[in-house]
Write a protein that holds these residues in place. Structure first.
Motif, mmCIF file in Angstrom:
data_model
loop_
_atom_site.group_PDB
_atom_site.id
_atom_site.type_symbol
_atom_site.label_atom_id
_atom_site.label_comp_id
_atom_site.label_asym_id
_atom_site.label_seq_id
_atom_site.Cartn_x
_atom_site.Cartn_y
_atom_site.Cartn_z
ATOM 1 N N THR A 460 37.456 81.943 19.530
ATOM 2 C CA THR A 460 36.754 81.234 20.592
ATOM 3 C C THR A 460 36.864 79.732 20.372
ATOM 4 O O THR A 460 36.697 79.244 19.254
ATOM 5 C CB THR A 460 35.281 81.656 20.637
ATOM 6 O OG1 THR A 460 35.205 83.060 20.898
ATOM 7 C CG2 THR A 460 34.537 80.899 21.735
ATOM 8 N N TYR A 522 36.174 78.637 25.873
ATOM 9 C CA TYR A 522 37.266 79.570 26.100
ATOM 10 C C TYR A 522 37.102 80.745 25.148
ATOM 11 O O TYR A 522 37.224 80.588 23.936
ATOM 12 C CB TYR A 522 38.623 78.904 25.860
ATOM 13 C CG TYR A 522 38.854 77.659 26.679
ATOM 14 C CD1 TYR A 522 39.408 77.729 27.943
ATOM 15 C CD2 TYR A 522 38.514 76.402 26.174
ATOM 16 C CE1 TYR A 522 39.624 76.584 28.700
ATOM 17 C CE2 TYR A 522 38.730 75.252 26.914
ATOM 18 C CZ TYR A 522 39.279 75.347 28.178
ATOM 19 O OH TYR A 522 39.487 74.212 28.914
ATOM 20 N N SER A 525 38.112 87.028 24.876
ATOM 21 C CA SER A 525 38.053 88.191 25.764
ATOM 22 C C SER A 525 38.540 87.883 27.172
ATOM 23 O O SER A 525 38.738 88.796 27.975
ATOM 24 C CB SER A 525 36.616 88.711 25.835
ATOM 25 O OG SER A 525 35.749 87.731 26.408
ATOM 26 N N GLY A 526 38.733 86.587 27.489
ATOM 27 C CA GLY A 526 39.174 86.207 28.815
ATOM 28 C C GLY A 526 38.161 85.404 29.606
ATOM 29 O O GLY A 526 38.480 84.867 30.671
ATOM 30 N N TRP A 527 36.955 85.295 29.091
ATOM 31 C CA TRP A 527 35.920 84.516 29.775
ATOM 32 C C TRP A 527 36.165 83.021 29.571
ATOM 33 O O TRP A 527 36.566 82.587 28.499
ATOM 34 C CB TRP A 527 34.536 84.867 29.244
ATOM 35 C CG TRP A 527 33.976 86.124 29.839
ATOM 36 C CD1 TRP A 527 34.002 87.371 29.301
ATOM 37 C CD2 TRP A 527 33.312 86.234 31.099
ATOM 38 N NE1 TRP A 527 33.401 88.273 30.136
ATOM 39 C CE2 TRP A 527 32.970 87.594 31.257
ATOM 40 C CE3 TRP A 527 32.991 85.329 32.105
ATOM 41 C CZ2 TRP A 527 32.315 88.065 32.380
ATOM 42 C CZ3 TRP A 527 32.322 85.801 33.229
ATOM 43 C CH2 TRP A 527 31.991 87.145 33.361
ATOM 44 N N GLU A 528 35.885 82.257 30.618
ATOM 45 C CA GLU A 528 35.921 80.796 30.547
ATOM 46 C C GLU A 528 34.684 80.267 31.262
ATOM 47 O O GLU A 528 34.463 80.542 32.443
ATOM 48 C CB GLU A 528 37.187 80.257 31.200
ATOM 49 C CG GLU A 528 37.310 78.744 31.129
ATOM 50 C CD GLU A 528 38.605 78.240 31.740
ATOM 51 O OE1 GLU A 528 38.587 77.121 32.319
ATOM 52 O OE2 GLU A 528 39.618 78.961 31.647
ATOM 53 N N SER A 565 34.537 82.080 34.864
ATOM 54 C CA SER A 565 35.596 82.953 35.370
ATOM 55 C C SER A 565 35.972 83.958 34.306
ATOM 56 O O SER A 565 35.857 83.694 33.098
ATOM 57 C CB SER A 565 36.823 82.138 35.786
ATOM 58 O OG SER A 565 37.414 81.503 34.662
ATOM 59 N N TYR A 566 36.433 85.105 34.763
ATOM 60 C CA TYR A 566 36.945 86.139 33.870
ATOM 61 C C TYR A 566 38.269 86.621 34.430
ATOM 62 O O TYR A 566 38.310 87.343 35.429
ATOM 63 C CB TYR A 566 35.956 87.302 33.759
ATOM 64 C CG TYR A 566 36.449 88.423 32.861
ATOM 65 C CD1 TYR A 566 36.520 88.260 31.482
ATOM 66 C CD2 TYR A 566 36.864 89.637 33.409
ATOM 67 C CE1 TYR A 566 36.981 89.283 30.664
ATOM 68 C CE2 TYR A 566 37.319 90.668 32.594
ATOM 69 C CZ TYR A 566 37.382 90.486 31.226
ATOM 70 O OH TYR A 566 37.850 91.493 30.427
ATOM 71 N N ARG A 567 39.359 86.104 33.823
ATOM 72 C CA ARG A 567 40.703 86.430 34.255
ATOM 73 C C ARG A 567 40.809 86.236 35.761
ATOM 74 O O ARG A 567 40.416 85.208 36.288
ATOM 75 C CB ARG A 567 41.082 87.827 33.792
ATOM 76 C CG ARG A 567 41.079 87.933 32.254
ATOM 77 C CD ARG A 567 41.371 89.324 31.758
ATOM 78 N NE ARG A 567 41.326 89.347 30.288
ATOM 79 C CZ ARG A 567 41.423 90.443 29.555
ATOM 80 N NH1 ARG A 567 41.571 91.620 30.157
ATOM 81 N NH2 ARG A 567 41.375 90.367 28.236
ATOM 82 N N ASP A 568 41.355 87.204 36.494
ATOM 83 C CA ASP A 568 41.436 87.055 37.936
ATOM 84 C C ASP A 568 40.429 87.952 38.659
ATOM 85 O O ASP A 568 40.579 88.215 39.856
ATOM 86 C CB ASP A 568 42.851 87.384 38.422
ATOM 87 C CG ASP A 568 43.284 88.793 38.042
ATOM 88 O OD1 ASP A 568 42.571 89.435 37.252
ATOM 89 O OD2 ASP A 568 44.334 89.250 38.535
ATOM 90 N N ARG A 569 39.381 88.387 37.935
ATOM 91 C CA ARG A 569 38.435 89.331 38.519
ATOM 92 C C ARG A 569 37.118 88.695 38.945
ATOM 93 O O ARG A 569 36.435 89.220 39.822
ATOM 94 C CB ARG A 569 38.135 90.454 37.513
ATOM 95 C CG ARG A 569 39.361 91.211 37.046
ATOM 96 C CD ARG A 569 38.981 92.266 36.031
ATOM 97 N NE ARG A 569 40.152 92.927 35.457
ATOM 98 C CZ ARG A 569 40.095 93.849 34.506
ATOM 99 N NH1 ARG A 569 38.911 94.210 34.019
ATOM 100 N NH2 ARG A 569 41.200 94.389 34.034
ATOM 101 N N HIS A 571 35.047 84.854 39.592
ATOM 102 C CA HIS A 571 35.045 83.398 39.677
ATOM 103 C C HIS A 571 33.713 82.957 40.282
ATOM 104 O O HIS A 571 33.344 83.401 41.371
ATOM 105 C CB HIS A 571 36.200 82.882 40.544
ATOM 106 C CG HIS A 571 37.554 83.232 40.026
ATOM 107 N ND1 HIS A 571 38.204 82.478 39.077
ATOM 108 C CD2 HIS A 571 38.374 84.273 40.317
ATOM 109 C CE1 HIS A 571 39.373 83.026 38.816
ATOM 110 N NE2 HIS A 571 39.503 84.121 39.544
#
Length: 708
Positions: A460, A522, A525-528, A565-569, A571
């Protein structure tokens, strides 16, 4: 049993003479005598791009025929597959008669027939007593969602067309239409002249009607779609779309023309013309022309919600370090109470920009040269109208913006900023400026300090970055005709900008400090997740910004922006501006959620009332667009727009889609609640049905099944 493999076996002398390449046979066992050859056990024959698979194959030398005992599969190179119980084939596997057979085209459309016959040339396949469907043709009495029964079906491989004789269309086994002749494209054909899926609609204003599009191919690079629309209330319209591709560009023309009872006796319609053409030296000619017969046509025919049109013709070129554009734009307002005579409807701009790296001072400089003109149709100010109602403006501008950064050993980033903007104006038909020609110069200088700080915890990473900017600019400036900077906004995109005005008519004046701090996390796991908070502090309030923008006064409102946001799933973004007392002047929240069987896109907007911006009361509005899988092949949809000030919905809609491997059915109902002097609230219904399997499409291939 040992598997025998015969490489490049000449299956028969006649085939060797007829084919450019020999046939290849693979089988577990091969027996032959002077009159016949018998292959058995996992037989495969490869001949001229075709593959035959069967359990037993017999070649009769005297008849030059191949007899195949099923079950057999004959695969053609053009994605056609034949499955049968018995077949009699020519030696090259072209001419054939198959019994108890099924033809599958491109894994999309299947046709079952009592008998299938192919000519020696292989172009035509005839199927007798046949039934066609892109749904599964099921066993044990089940029926597909739809099917077409015909006395004879002919597939033309060369033209990629399917012809039906004495066709009967059935839905769930119930006959609904009889057609003596029917032609449809096969699944491998991307473009073909013919009727497209119709759409049925019902509307309070136009009545109940149907749109039946007809697609016409005009060669490999052109096509035309005509869409006649008729209703029970005498509405008659012809929609059209013309497309053409050139070696160096493209053209698309869409529109409609017709008559109805809403404006009885008047011809109504619209036209949009879009295109681009590549010119020498990487220049492009771009055009986007728009016209409509009256202000309410788009809304009444559910074409678009736009309330202003902008027709544009431009020549442009953009590369790594330069940009050129020469454009003319014609604006047309469709808003009630806004006259096109008194808005700057004709705008011409020629602009050249370049990026350089000065040797003397280093860094990077962006220079701009611009000639700009805007004209109103009115030639004089009518009584009771504002003094600028007929104003015409010519402007010549030159600007240079420079910056250079240094990084200290401590990680502190120093950036020097400077620039100069020069403008010369000629203003006509405005008594405020008395037909003057004048010039102005706005220099500015600034210093930016950033200290990015990073922390890692495993995979992270976190970044914290405080930013401080000092800007110095003159406090006074000659008054200019402001028309391209009327609605300044305050967000994270311009918190650290030299000017908050989007156009060139007005430049931000006075000395000021821009400050803020940003944080971003960042996660592996993909979370931002991140946020920014900041504000502007001025030496003096110069009155350049209206109340409600969050920028007025000695100090601006606080700006707070938070996103995740989490990847493209997933926002989420929310931003607000509020004063020291916590009073919010502007707030926006946007949420997008995407999943395998659901989607959600919703926004909430609050804007404080600003009479000078044409917003006398607060705006508080929520919009929603969502869809969710309801199980099986069903999907539900909903859209919503709600005004919290009036406690009324502006629009609402519901939709239901059934989409299987072989059919798509769309049903929707929409309600518009708003009304004007020429529009009243209305409700509309729409129904469209599309059959899969005819013509190429991008529908994902799904597991076939029977019934709903």
């Amino acid at each position: 049993m040992l598997r025998w493999l015969v490489f490049l076996l000449w299956l028969l002398p006649a085939a060797a003479l007829a084919q450019a390449t020999p046939a290849t046979l693979v089988a577990d066992r091969i027996d032959f005598d002077p009159t016949r050859l018998v292959a058995s056990g996992d037989v495969e024959i490869f001949a001229d791009g075709r593959i035959l698979r069967a359990e037993r194959v017999t070649y009769l030398r005297d008849e030059d025929r191949v007899l195949v005992e099923g079950p057999l599969v004959l695969v053609d190179a053009d994605e056609a597959v034949l499955v049968a119980d018995f077949a009699s084939l020519s030696a090259d596997l072209r001419g054939s008669v198959l019994q108890g057979a099924r033809l599958v085209l491109a894994d999309r459309l299947q046709i079952a027939a009592a008998e299938i016959a192919q000519g020696e040339e292989g172009r035509y396949t005839q199927l007798y007593n046949a039934v066609a469907s892109s749904c599964t043709i099921c066993e044990e009495g089940e029926v597909p969602v739809w099917q077409i029964r015909a006395r004879r079906i002919v597939h033309d491989r060369e033209e990629r067309q399917i012809y039906f004789d004495q066709a009967r269309f059935e839905v769930a086994g119930v006959p609904v239409a009889w057609l003596p002749r029917l032609r449809l494209p096969d699944p491998t054909l991307e473009r073909s002249t013919g009727w497209l899926a119709p759409r049925f609609s019902s509307d309070d204003l136009l009545g109940t009607g149907v749109t039946a599009p007809y697609f016409i191919t005009l060669g490999p690079s052109r096509d035309l779609t005509l869409a006649p629309f008729v209703t029970n209330r005498e509405a008659r319209s012809l929609g059209f779309r013309y497309r053409q591709a050139f070696n160096r560009g493209r053209l698309e023309v869409t529109g409609a023309v017709g008559e109805d009872e809403i404006l009885d006796g008047e011809t109504r319609g619209y036209v949009f013309v879009e295109g681009v053409y590549a010119l020498p030296r990487d220049y492009r000619l771009v055009w986007d022309l728009e016209a409509v017969s009256d202000d309410d046509y788009f809304v009444q025919y559910s074409i678009t919600d736009r309330d202003r049109l902008d027709s544009r013709v431009a020549i442009e070129r953009v590369d790594r370090d330069s940009r050129f554009v020469a454009e003319t734009i014609l604006y047309e307002s469709l808003r009630a109470g806004e006259s096109n005579r008194f808005i700057p409807s004709r705008v011409v701009t020629i602009e050249r920009q370049g990026r350089t790296r000065p040797d003397l001072i280093g860094g990077q400089a962006l220079w701009t040269l611009q000639a700009h003109g805007r004209q109103r149709i009115a030639s004089r100010v009518p009584p009771g109208e504002p003094s600028n109602s007929a104003r015409d403006v010519l402007r010549a501008s030159a600007a240079v913006d420079w910056q250079r950064s240094w990084v200290a050993d401590s990680g502190l980033v120093w950036t020097g900023i400077g620039g100069l903007h020069l403008d010369a104006y000629n203003v006509r038909q405005d008594p405020t400026f008395d037909d003057q020609t004048f010039a102005r110069a706005v220099p500015y200088a600034g210093l930016e300090l950033r200290l990015p700080m990073t922390r890692r915890t495993g995979a992270t990473r976190e970044v914290l970055e405080p930013v401080l900017q000092f800007f110095f600019a003159p406090d006074n400036d000659p008054r200019t005709p402001d028309e391209d900077s009327l609605t300044p906004e305050f967000d994270e995109g311009n918190l650290f900008a030299p000017s908050r005005f989007a156009g060139r008519d007005t430049r931000e004046l006075g000395s000021r400090i821009n400050l803020g701090v940003g944080y971003t996390r960042y996660d592996a796991s993909g979370w931002e997740i991140g946020g920014l908070v900041g504000r502007i502090i001025r030496a003096d309030s110069l009155g350049q910004f209206r109340p409600g923008t969050g920028l007025d006064g000695d100090t601006s409102d606080w700006l707070l922006s938070v996103g995740a946001s989490y990847r493209d799933r997933f926002h989420l973004l929310t931003r607000s501006t509020f004063d020291d007392g916590g009073t919010v002047s502007r707030s926006e929240t946007s949420l997008v959620l995407l999943g395998e069987n659901h989607s959600l896109d919703t926004q909430y907007t609050f804007l404080e009332g600003d009479a000078t911006a044409g917003r006398p009361i607060d705006t508080s509005e929520w919009t929603l667009d969502a869809s969710i899988g309801l199980g099986g092949d069903w999907t539900g949809r909903a859209n919503w727009q709600y005004d919290f000030n009036t406690n009324d919905a502006s629009r609402a809609g519901l939709g239901l889609t059934y989409r299987s491997d072989c059919v798509t059915v769309d049903f929707d109902v929409r309600r518009r609640f708003t009304s004007t002097t020429t529009l009243r609230p209305s409700t509309s219904f729409g129904l469209a049905v599309g059959l899969a399997g005819f013509g190429a499409e991008d529908r994902a291939r799904r597991a076939r099944k029977c019934g709903l």
